[in-house]
Design an enzyme around this catalytic site. Structure first.
Site, PDB file in Angstrom:
ATOM      1  N   CYS A   1      71.831  35.558  74.344  1.00  0.00           N
ATOM      2  CA  CYS A   1      71.921  34.680  73.173  1.00  0.00           C
ATOM      3  C   CYS A   1      71.887  33.234  73.658  1.00  0.00           C
ATOM      4  CB  CYS A   1      73.235  34.969  72.450  1.00  0.00           C
ATOM      5  SG  CYS A   1      73.511  33.949  70.987  1.00  0.00           S
ATOM      6  N   LEU A   2      71.158  32.376  72.959  1.00  0.00           N
ATOM      7  CA  LEU A   2      71.100  30.972  73.377  1.00  0.00           C
ATOM      8  C   LEU A   2      72.464  30.298  73.287  1.00  0.00           C
ATOM      9  CD1 LEU A   2      67.689  29.686  71.919  1.00  0.00           C
ATOM     10  CD2 LEU A   2      68.201  30.673  74.150  1.00  0.00           C
TER      11      LEU A   2
ATOM     12  N   GLY B   1      64.768  34.285  68.995  1.00  0.00           N
ATOM     13  CA  GLY B   1      65.370  34.199  67.670  1.00  0.00           C
ATOM     14  C   GLY B   1      66.462  33.143  67.675  1.00  0.00           C
TER      15      GLY B   1
ATOM     16  N   HIS C   1      70.727  41.028  65.407  1.00  0.00           N
ATOM     17  CA  HIS C   1      71.443  40.012  66.192  1.00  0.00           C
ATOM     18  C   HIS C   1      71.530  38.691  65.409  1.00  0.00           C
ATOM     19  CE1 HIS C   1      72.205  37.882  70.208  1.00  0.00           C
ATOM     20  NE2 HIS C   1      71.933  36.887  69.376  1.00  0.00           N
ATOM     21  N   GLU C   2      70.408  38.266  64.820  1.00  0.00           N
ATOM     22  CA  GLU C   2      70.387  36.979  64.106  1.00  0.00           C
ATOM     23  C   GLU C   2      71.188  37.057  62.799  1.00  0.00           C
ATOM     24  OE1 GLU C   2      69.504  34.614  65.837  1.00  0.00           O
ATOM     25  OE2 GLU C   2      68.375  35.769  67.318  1.00  0.00           O
TER      26      GLU C   2
ATOM     27  N   GLN D   1      73.811  28.535  64.703  1.00  0.00           N
ATOM     28  CA  GLN D   1      73.729  28.161  66.114  1.00  0.00           C
ATOM     29  C   GLN D   1      73.387  26.690  66.317  1.00  0.00           C
ATOM     30  OE1 GLN D   1      71.082  31.733  67.163  1.00  0.00           O
ATOM     31  NE2 GLN D   1      72.194  31.341  69.037  1.00  0.00           N
TER      32      GLN D   1
ATOM     33  N   HIS E   1      74.740  36.586  63.326  1.00  0.00           N
ATOM     34  CA  HIS E   1      75.126  35.166  63.422  1.00  0.00           C
ATOM     35  C   HIS E   1      75.478  34.612  62.045  1.00  0.00           C
ATOM     36  CE1 HIS E   1      74.575  33.913  67.562  1.00  0.00           C
ATOM     37  NE2 HIS E   1      73.355  34.425  67.634  1.00  0.00           N
TER      38      HIS E   1
END
Ligand code: ZN
Length: 193
Positions: A110-111, A52, A152-153, A57, A156
């Site tokens: 997380c990226l 995701g 989670h997304e 991000q 963000h």
């Protein structure tokens, strides 16, 4: 420096980057630019083996996310049945309109917080409302990894990271790694000038 630079226009922003803690604005219209952003996000997510990615991000404060969640052995919610066969999926202006009282705890990463993992407790099932790039409205209950990834997304989009949701103990455990990451992000920021 090559590791986190993502080609011509976008790169994945790391922990410590200010854009990750700011709320994103609704996407007013899906135009060519939004489609291009979504495809760039998808490319970056795949490059770094993510499941995701949210627009903040990559430095864009827009309510846009991309997902590519693997099929589980069995579905635990209608949303998984509906959405998992459609991966990769871009969601425009996704909102969580309801959450189960039941919670689940699972390790997240997380990226934007590379190589750091910690357990996060969240509602086990959430009701999602979103639109696709083609303007289709999606409303469904999502559990499992899909439900977790959506939360989670969407976090963000509200300027929130999974590391903001840890227990005090889990938080302590990763504090050293986090500040090292923040120092790296700062250094890269200054190098880029
Ligand atoms: Zn993330």
């Amino acid at each position: 420096m090559g590791l986190f630079s993502g080609g011509k226009s976008y790169s994945v922003k790391l922990y410590g980057s200010g854009v990750l803690s700011r709320p994103a604005l609704p996407v007013p219209l899906v135009d060519k630019e939004v489609r291009l952003l979504a495809s760039e996000m998808l490319r970056l997510m795949r490059k770094f083996d993510g499941i995701g990615l949210a627009a903040p991000q990559v430095g864009k404060l827009l309510r846009l996310i991309v997902l590519e969640i693997p099929e589980p052995e069995e579905y635990t919610s209608k949303g998984e049945e509906l959405l998992l066969p459609r991966m990769p999926l871009t969601l425009v202006n996704p909102v969580i309109v309801g959450s189960s009282r039941e919670t689940a705890t699972r390790e997240e990463g997380c990226l934007s917080v590379p190589e750091i993992f910690a357990p996060v407790t969240r509602p086990a099932v959430v009701e999602l409302c979103a639109t696709t790039l083609d303007g289709e409205t999606i409303t469904c209950e999502c559990g499992g990894l899909l439900g977790r990834c959506l939360q989670h997304e969407i976090d963000h989009l509200d300027g929130k990271l999974f590391v903001d949701r840890l227990t005090r103990d889990a938080s302590k455990e990763i504090a050293g790694e986090l500040s090292a990451l923040e120092r790296t992000a700062m250094r890269n920021h200054y190098n880029r000038r």
